[in-house]
Design a protein around this motif. Structure first.
Motif, mmCIF file in Angstrom:
data_model
loop_
_atom_site.group_PDB
_atom_site.id
_atom_site.type_symbol
_atom_site.label_atom_id
_atom_site.label_comp_id
_atom_site.label_asym_id
_atom_site.label_seq_id
_atom_site.Cartn_x
_atom_site.Cartn_y
_atom_site.Cartn_z
ATOM 1 N N VAL A 34 0.846 -1.197 0.000
ATOM 2 C CA VAL A 34 0.000 0.000 0.000
ATOM 3 C C VAL A 34 0.885 1.253 0.000
ATOM 4 N N PHE A 35 1.937 1.246 0.814
ATOM 5 C CA PHE A 35 2.871 2.377 0.837
ATOM 6 C C PHE A 35 3.474 2.595 -0.554
ATOM 7 N N TYR A 36 3.952 1.536 -1.170
ATOM 8 C CA TYR A 36 4.568 1.625 -2.494
ATOM 9 C C TYR A 36 3.592 2.219 -3.516
ATOM 10 N N THR A 40 4.732 5.762 -4.636
ATOM 11 C CA THR A 40 5.398 5.716 -5.935
ATOM 12 C C THR A 40 4.444 5.928 -7.094
ATOM 13 N N LYS A 41 3.373 5.204 -7.091
ATOM 14 C CA LYS A 41 2.448 5.264 -8.236
ATOM 15 C C LYS A 41 1.533 6.479 -8.186
ATOM 16 N N SER A 42 1.135 6.891 -6.993
ATOM 17 C CA SER A 42 0.242 8.049 -6.857
ATOM 18 C C SER A 42 1.004 9.332 -6.545
ATOM 19 N N SER A 48 2.049 10.811 4.342
ATOM 20 C CA SER A 48 0.641 10.467 4.072
ATOM 21 C C SER A 48 0.523 9.016 3.619
ATOM 22 N N SER A 49 1.413 8.607 2.730
ATOM 23 C CA SER A 49 1.415 7.219 2.264
ATOM 24 C C SER A 49 1.655 6.258 3.424
ATOM 25 N N GLY A 50 2.557 6.642 4.309
ATOM 26 C CA GLY A 50 2.859 5.807 5.475
ATOM 27 C C GLY A 50 1.677 5.664 6.412
ATOM 28 N N ILE A 51 0.959 6.744 6.616
ATOM 29 C CA ILE A 51 -0.216 6.689 7.504
ATOM 30 C C ILE A 51 -1.298 5.807 6.896
#
Length: 136
Positions: A34-36, A40-42, A48-51
């Motif tokens: 989900v983080f990736y 990366t993709k979004s 924010s990605s980490g949360i």
């Protein structure tokens, strides 16, 4: 510490640790995926990605832990609050680790996320095993 005492303590917690490690490993893979995708993709920032990744994987972890650990007899509401408290601390550990490794040590975000997940896993397991779902 006496070697025999150490062996008995390892044996006592080995089964629950292995179960939690398996469940945690599955949740870690979900967390990293989900983080990736978000980072990366979004092109979303790493915090924010980490949360988002942590919340998704932590929800899965909560369900799996209900299957692994037996309640120690405390009220379900209190158990939920304690698990949420442990999860918030684990999230802080995860994010702080990422901040240190990304902003100060210039480590790649996914590597920092993996390290943060590892530190959070150690705390989360210990808090759940020895406090929330303690056999004592």
């Amino acid at each position: 510490m006496n070697v025999a005492i150490l062996k008995s303590k390892i044996h006592k917690y080995k089964s629950s640790f292995l179960k939690y490690f398996f469940a945690g490993g599955l949740c870690a893979l979900v967390n990293w995926f989900v983080f990736y995708v978000f980072n990366t993709k979004s092109c979303m920032d790493y915090l924010s990605s980490g949360i988002i990744a942590f919340l998704v994987s932590n929800s899965l972890n909560f369900v799996l832990c209900k299957l692994i650990f037996k309640s120690r007899g405390i009220k379900k509401r209190i158990e939920f609050v304690l698990v949420t408290f442990a999860s918030v601390i684990a999230l802080v550990i995860d994010l702080c680790t990422m901040i240190v490794f990304i902003d100060f040590l210039n480590i790649l975000p996914l590597i920092a996320k993996i390290l943060g997940t590892g530190f959070a896993f150690i705390f989360n397991y210990a808090f759940r095993q020895f406090y929330i779902f303690s056999k004592v």
